[in-house]
Design a protein around this motif. Sequence first.
Motif: not given
Lengths: 246, 122
Positions: B111, B113-117
């Motif tokens: 959580t 990290y920013d996940l790519p779409d």
Amino acid sequence: MNKTQQFNQLLNLADNALIIGHRCSEWCGHGPVLEQDIAISNIALDYIGQARNFYQAAATLINEDPEMLTGFVLPATEDSLAYLRDQREFRNHLITELPNGDWAVTTLRIFLFSAYQYFLYTQLKDSGDLSVNAIAEKALKEVTYHVKWSADWVIRLGDGTEESNRRIRHAVDHLWAYTGELFLQESELQQQWLQKVQLVFEEAGLVIPEKTWMHQGGTSGNHTEHLGFILAEMQFLQRAYPGSQW
Amino acid sequence: MSFHTNKYYYGDYGEAKNGAADISAKGSAKEEWPLWEIFIRSKQGLDHKHVGSLHAADAAMAIENARDVYTRRMEGVSIWAVESKYIHASNPDEAGALYDPANDKVYRHPTFYDLPDEVKYM
């Protein structure tokens, strides 16, 4: 095929499925192990489902043309056809009404009969008769599994212990004389069926019996004494309390 | 001591003489079929999930039994069967040492990290 013949064929298909389905359902709660109890109960439900579909098609047919045959409760429904006919009016093959006997007789009967159904439904799904095309196509998937399941058992018992082999050979001797009625005329269907049976018997170490005298009469309403007992149990409630629901 | 009984069910009319329908009450654990663990993948699912266990004589029968016992209500489209004796389990007595140390290490969760779409199913 005229309408009366078509109606009789639908009744034969429906009665076969209902009666063998009832026989399978008798194992519910009595299976040799829990898993097989559920397996054979599932098969029973498949058969009852097929019977319902064929009865509905038969009811539609006779309601369109009530003059066609006499002696039926009109308007006909799937229930009236299943519950309000006497044994002389049933059109099922004799092999479907025989008692279950032991597990060998039970599984061999399902194998011999479902192999017949497999090739029959394969024909029916592409036949010109629209009323049975869709039913046969749906039922074929179920029957394919019944053949596989029962063939596995025939092979297991034939190729198993001395005791299981003795029982399955007894089952062959007992049931074979009831297979002739499935093929009253020489047909491609019979050849296909025989090939399949031959294949499974070879793997099971069983031999197809010599040509023998064959029982017949089911499709013209001349049944064994066993059918009456089935109908007595199955129809009692509707006969005693007409129209009751639960 | 073993008792031998004849047990009759409805539908067995007159089969006794043929040796049918006699069910002996001896049945020992030795004669029982082995236990199998069953894993089912549902239509939408990506992985096989453990659903339970059953008895079967061999792998082929285990899969057929699983089909009959565990997929009656459209639960799945794929079945795995593993004989239970081949499943190795961690020891519940060691649960403290094995799992508790992870309790205070929240930074291990993704959580942070920013996940790519484009990344699905996380």
